[in-house]
Design an enzyme around this catalytic site. Structure first.
Site, PDB file in Angstrom:
ATOM      1  N   ASP A  13       0.811  -1.370   0.119  1.00 52.76           N
ATOM      2  CA  ASP A  13      -0.016   0.063   0.152  1.00 52.76           C
ATOM      3  C   ASP A  13       0.916   1.273   0.145  1.00 52.76           C
ATOM      4  OD1 ASP A  13      -2.382  -1.620   0.026  1.00 52.76           O
ATOM      5  OD2 ASP A  13      -2.334  -1.553   2.198  1.00 52.76           O
ATOM      6  N   LYS A  16       1.961   2.177  -4.922  1.00 55.63           N
ATOM      7  CA  LYS A  16       2.402   1.472  -6.310  1.00 55.63           C
ATOM      8  C   LYS A  16       1.494   1.852  -7.513  1.00 55.63           C
ATOM      9  CE  LYS A  16       2.354  -2.387  -4.319  1.00 55.63           C
ATOM     10  NZ  LYS A  16       2.103  -2.021  -3.022  1.00 55.63           N
ATOM     11  N   GLY A  40      -4.495  -4.201  -3.732  1.00 52.48           N
ATOM     12  CA  GLY A  40      -5.495  -3.307  -4.140  1.00 52.48           C
ATOM     13  C   GLY A  40      -4.837  -1.991  -4.551  1.00 52.48           C
ATOM     14  N   HIS A  41      -4.418  -1.626  -5.709  1.00 50.90           N
ATOM     15  CA  HIS A  41      -3.739  -0.667  -6.405  1.00 50.90           C
ATOM     16  C   HIS A  41      -4.717   0.586  -6.707  1.00 50.90           C
ATOM     17  CE1 HIS A  41      -0.442  -3.681  -7.328  1.00 50.90           C
ATOM     18  NE2 HIS A  41      -0.699  -3.465  -5.988  1.00 50.90           N
ATOM     19  N   GLN A 223       1.846  -6.100  -3.219  1.00 54.43           N
ATOM     20  CA  GLN A 223       2.332  -6.159  -1.804  1.00 54.43           C
ATOM     21  C   GLN A 223       3.620  -5.279  -1.539  1.00 54.43           C
ATOM     22  OE1 GLN A 223       1.079  -9.557  -3.052  1.00 54.43           O
ATOM     23  NE2 GLN A 223      -0.800  -8.624  -2.612  1.00 54.43           N
TER      24      GLN A 223
HETATM   25  P1  GDP Z   1      -0.747   0.342  -3.466  1.00 56.60           P
HETATM   26  O1  GDP Z   1      -1.303  -0.880  -3.239  1.00 56.60           O
HETATM   27  O2  GDP Z   1       0.688   0.405  -3.236  1.00 56.60           O
HETATM   28  O3  GDP Z   1      -0.926   0.779  -5.020  1.00 56.60           O
HETATM   29  O4  GDP Z   1      -1.421   1.613  -2.653  1.00 56.60           O
HETATM   30  P2  GDP Z   1      -2.837   1.774  -2.197  1.00 56.60           P
HETATM   31  O5  GDP Z   1      -3.768   2.203  -3.526  1.00 56.60           O
HETATM   32  O6  GDP Z   1      -3.611   0.583  -1.681  1.00 56.60           O
HETATM   33  O7  GDP Z   1      -2.798   2.953  -1.371  1.00 56.60           O
HETATM   34  C1  GDP Z   1      -2.158   4.203  -1.299  1.00 56.60           C
HETATM   35  C2  GDP Z   1      -3.248   5.271  -1.073  1.00 56.60           C
HETATM   36  O8  GDP Z   1      -2.685   6.365  -1.125  1.00 56.60           O
HETATM   37  C3  GDP Z   1      -4.367   5.283  -2.332  1.00 56.60           C
HETATM   38  O9  GDP Z   1      -5.582   5.479  -1.651  1.00 56.60           O
HETATM   39  C4  GDP Z   1      -3.727   6.616  -3.004  1.00 56.60           C
HETATM   40  O10 GDP Z   1      -4.891   7.236  -3.886  1.00 56.60           O
HETATM   41  C5  GDP Z   1      -3.209   7.187  -2.166  1.00 56.60           C
HETATM   42  N1  GDP Z   1      -1.960   8.217  -2.592  1.00 56.60           N
HETATM   43  C6  GDP Z   1      -1.088   7.510  -3.218  1.00 56.60           C
HETATM   44  N2  GDP Z   1      -0.127   8.620  -3.415  1.00 56.60           N
HETATM   45  C7  GDP Z   1      -0.532   9.731  -2.595  1.00 56.60           C
HETATM   46  C8  GDP Z   1       0.136  10.865  -2.096  1.00 56.60           C
HETATM   47  O11 GDP Z   1       1.096  11.119  -2.721  1.00 56.60           O
HETATM   48  N3  GDP Z   1      -0.632  11.622  -1.009  1.00 56.60           N
HETATM   49  C9  GDP Z   1      -1.614  11.208  -0.435  1.00 56.60           C
HETATM   50  N4  GDP Z   1      -2.489  11.994   0.144  1.00 56.60           N
HETATM   51  N5  GDP Z   1      -2.213   9.967  -1.083  1.00 56.60           N
HETATM   52  C10 GDP Z   1      -1.647   9.323  -1.869  1.00 56.60           C
HETATM   53  P1  IMO Z   2      -1.018  -4.193  -2.339  1.00 59.47           P
HETATM   54  O1  IMO Z   2      -0.521  -4.762  -3.576  1.00 59.47           O
HETATM   55  C1  IMO Z   2      -1.062  -4.550   2.105  1.00 59.47           C
HETATM   56  C2  IMO Z   2      -1.176  -8.441   3.690  1.00 59.47           C
HETATM   57  C3  IMO Z   2      -2.555  -8.980   4.435  1.00 59.47           C
HETATM   58  C4  IMO Z   2      -1.763  -9.820   5.584  1.00 59.47           C
HETATM   59  C5  IMO Z   2      -0.721 -10.627   4.683  1.00 59.47           C
HETATM   60  C6  IMO Z   2      -1.179 -11.921   4.244  1.00 59.47           C
HETATM   61  O2  IMO Z   2      -2.407  -3.403  -2.392  1.00 59.47           O
HETATM   62  O3  IMO Z   2       0.145  -3.429  -1.657  1.00 59.47           O
HETATM   63  P2  IMO Z   2      -2.685 -12.566   2.088  1.00 59.47           P
HETATM   64  O4  IMO Z   2      -4.289 -12.267   1.846  1.00 59.47           O
HETATM   65  O5  IMO Z   2      -1.798 -12.002   0.946  1.00 59.47           O
HETATM   66  O6  IMO Z   2      -2.538 -14.088   2.256  1.00 59.47           O
HETATM   67  O7  IMO Z   2      -2.467 -11.761   3.375  1.00 59.47           O
HETATM   68  O8  IMO Z   2      -0.317  -9.672   3.711  1.00 59.47           O
HETATM   69  N1  IMO Z   2      -1.389  -8.109   2.273  1.00 59.47           N
HETATM   70  C7  IMO Z   2      -1.292  -6.748   1.854  1.00 59.47           C
HETATM   71  N2  IMO Z   2      -0.852  -5.739   2.772  1.00 59.47           N
HETATM   72  N3  IMO Z   2      -1.073  -4.344   0.826  1.00 59.47           N
HETATM   73  C8  IMO Z   2      -1.493  -5.510  -0.093  1.00 59.47           C
HETATM   74  O9  IMO Z   2      -1.491  -5.475  -1.292  1.00 59.47           O
HETATM   75  C9  IMO Z   2      -1.552  -6.891   0.502  1.00 59.47           C
HETATM   76  N4  IMO Z   2      -1.543  -7.975   0.168  1.00 59.47           N
HETATM   77  C10 IMO Z   2      -1.654  -8.811   1.233  1.00 59.47           C
HETATM   78  O10 IMO Z   2      -3.015  -7.932   5.198  1.00 59.47           O
HETATM   79  O11 IMO Z   2      -1.257  -9.405   6.384  1.00 59.47           O
HETATM   80 MG    MG Z   3      -2.793  -1.595  -1.909  1.00 57.90          MG
END
Ligand code: GDP
Ligand code: IMO
Ligand code: MG
Length: 433
Positions: A13, A16, A40-41, A223
């Site tokens: 999270d 990416k 979840g991207h 991840q």
């Molecule tokens: P990922 O799984 O690595 O793609 O990240 P996620 O989407 O799960 O979580 C990142 C969250 O931060 C998302 O809600 C993005 O919209 C938000 N985000 C990404 N970059 C920035 C930033 O520079 N500032 C803020 N405030 N939010 C950001």
């Molecule tokens: P993105 O790609 C954050 C975590 C789960 C749990 C562990 C194992 O959005 O960064 P799983 O369901 O994969 O067997 O769970 O890994 N986890 C993540 N945490 N971002 C993710 O994906 C994750 N995918 C799995 O919360 O701790």
């Molecule tokens: Mg994510």
């Protein structure tokens, strides 16, 4: 510089999705190499919000998107995601290729996971409950069913019968109420097979052919390194190779064809699910980060645990992945903090080290050593140049880069595409071309 891996440098999270979306404009193909719909991207395109789970984020830019052999594929989840994107006007079937060697995730994988998470004699991992781990278990145990097997109906039926039998036996042994209708699920998967068939191919061959003709490939990690099955905080990890090495095995592309690795890290740190987190702030400051950063899971909606930037951790993930450059995201979230602690070492039995220990017990026993890092007054939100940042924010970034020993080539100052700083003359700008 043609082929670049972008991956998480912490516990996932890190942002990416935003970074891959931003950069995919400069690449021909974007490929996922591991994980499944546990990812979840999030990507914002103007006011439109997309959360990509299985489909590489490059799809939003009309790029060729590839689901590599290292991914575990729930075809129902994939088709749902495709439909949602289709409703938003994104043509997925015309752009997506699915590896014939990716493993198929079935409803009984979720059942197995539920059982193992609920067992009284085991610590729950706090998974995303998608069945990811049990699907990889079947893969490694050499009894899994791959996309190519699913498409070969006769063969599939025999493999499915045998795998289903295993799960029924397991359910009986552990006295689990097994409510799965195995025959119905089989028939449903046979229908899924027909819907995905036109997109299935040998994606390793596709990628290697593309490389030969000079096309540029972006590898999108899911991840993060600390969730990697080998290098993460085992057993509180996911079940795949999220680190850079996984890109080669998970896409079928040789290491000699990879030209750079970029790590994505937040300006602070979060984790979702169980497991050690040395710099976690369980108090008011952590709560403030969660609120300011909207730190809730993109897939499960769970509140993310929040804490401070951890230098030893970043040094560790930099070593494991060989980061050429770092992207620091969510700098704007720290705008209103007049105190920003950064962990610069771990105190273990009176000695300060930057070695990340291997066991959960050791990790929980260590005492993070904090320094007060530079902080700033004013807003960084939406900044598009380093020069326009408040002085303190510049010093904070310089401080992180010096401590970690890797350049910061890109800074994200908000969720939208344009809320980004690209550092001129950095290795990062050379890599992305
Ligand atoms: P990922 O799984 O690595 O793609 O990240 P996620 O989407 O799960 O979580 C990142 C969250 O931060 C998302 O809600 C993005 O919209 C938000 N985000 C990404 N970059 C920035 C930033 O520079 N500032 C803020 N405030 N939010 C950001
Ligand atoms: P993105 O790609 C954050 C975590 C789960 C749990 C562990 C194992 O959005 O960064 P799983 O369901 O994969 O067997 O769970 O890994 N986890 C993540 N945490 N971002 C993710 O994906 C994750 N995918 C799995 O919360 O701790
Ligand atoms: Mg994510």
């Amino acid at each position: 510089m043609n082929n670049i891996i972008i991956l998480g440098a912490q516990w996932g999270d890190e942002g990416k999705g935003k970074v891959v979306d931003l950069l995919s404009d400069r690449f021909d193909i974007v490929t996922r190499y591991q994980g499944g719909h546990n990812a979840g991207h999030t990507v914002f395109v103007g006011p439109k919000k997309f959360v990509l789970k299985l489909i590489p984020s490059g799809i939003l830019r009309g790029k060729r998107a590839v689901i590599g052999n290292g991914v575990v594929l729930d075809p129902g989840a994939l088709l749902e995601e495709m439909e949602a994107l289709g409703r938003a006007g994104i043509d997925v079937p015309g752009h997506l290729a699915i590896s014939n060697r990716a493993h198929i995730l079935f409803p009984f994988h979720r059942l197995v996971e539920k059982v193992s998470e609920a067992r009284a004699d085991r610590v729950a991992i706090g998974t995303t409950s998608r069945g990811i781990g049990p699907c990889y278990e079947d893969k490694i145990a050499r009894r899994g069913i791959r996309v190519a097997d699913l498409l070969d109906t006769e063969n599939f039926r025999a493999l499915y019968a045998s795998l289903a039998q295993d799960k029924k036996t397991l359910a009986r042994a552990f006295q689990i109420a097994d409510t799965i209708d195995y025959e119905k699920a089989r028939a449903e998967y046979e229908q899924f097979a027909e819907r995905i068939r036109p997109m299935v191919c040998d994606t390793s061959r596709l990628l290697n052919e593309a490389i030969k003709t000079g096309q540029r490939i972006l590898f999108e990690g899911a991840q993060g390194t600390m969730l990697d099955i080998d290098h993460g905080t085992y057993p509180f990890v996911t079940s795949s190779s999220a680190a850079a090495g996984g890109a080669c095995t998970g896409a079928g592309v040789p290491p000699t064809k990879i030209h750079g690795v970029i790590g994505v890290s937040k300006a602070y740190c979060t984790r979702v699910g169980g497991g050690p987190f040395p710099t976690e702030d369980g108090g008011a400051a952590g709560e403030r980060i969660r609120k300011a950063g909207n730190e809730f899971g993109a897939v499960t909606g769970r509140p993310r645990r929040c804490g401070w930037f951890d230098v030893p951790l970043l040094r560790y993930t930099s070593a494991v992945n060989g980061f050429d450059s770092l992207v620091i995201t969510k700098l704007d979230v720290l705008d209103d903090f007049a105190e920003i602690p950064v962990c610069t070492g771990y105190r273990v039995q009176g000695r300060v080290t930057d070695e990340v220990p291997a066991t959960i017990g050791q990790m929980e026993a260590l005492d993070p050593v904090y320094e007060k890092a530079p902080w700033w007054k004013g807003s960084t939100r939406g900044a598009t140049s380093y020069d326009s940042l408040p002085d303190g924010a510049k010093r904070y970034l310089d401080y992180l880069a010096a401590k970690v020993g890797v350049e910061i080539g890109c800074i994200s100052t908000g969720p939208e595409r344009n809320e980004t700083i690209l550092m001129p003359d950095s290795r990062f700008t050379k890599l992305i071309g």
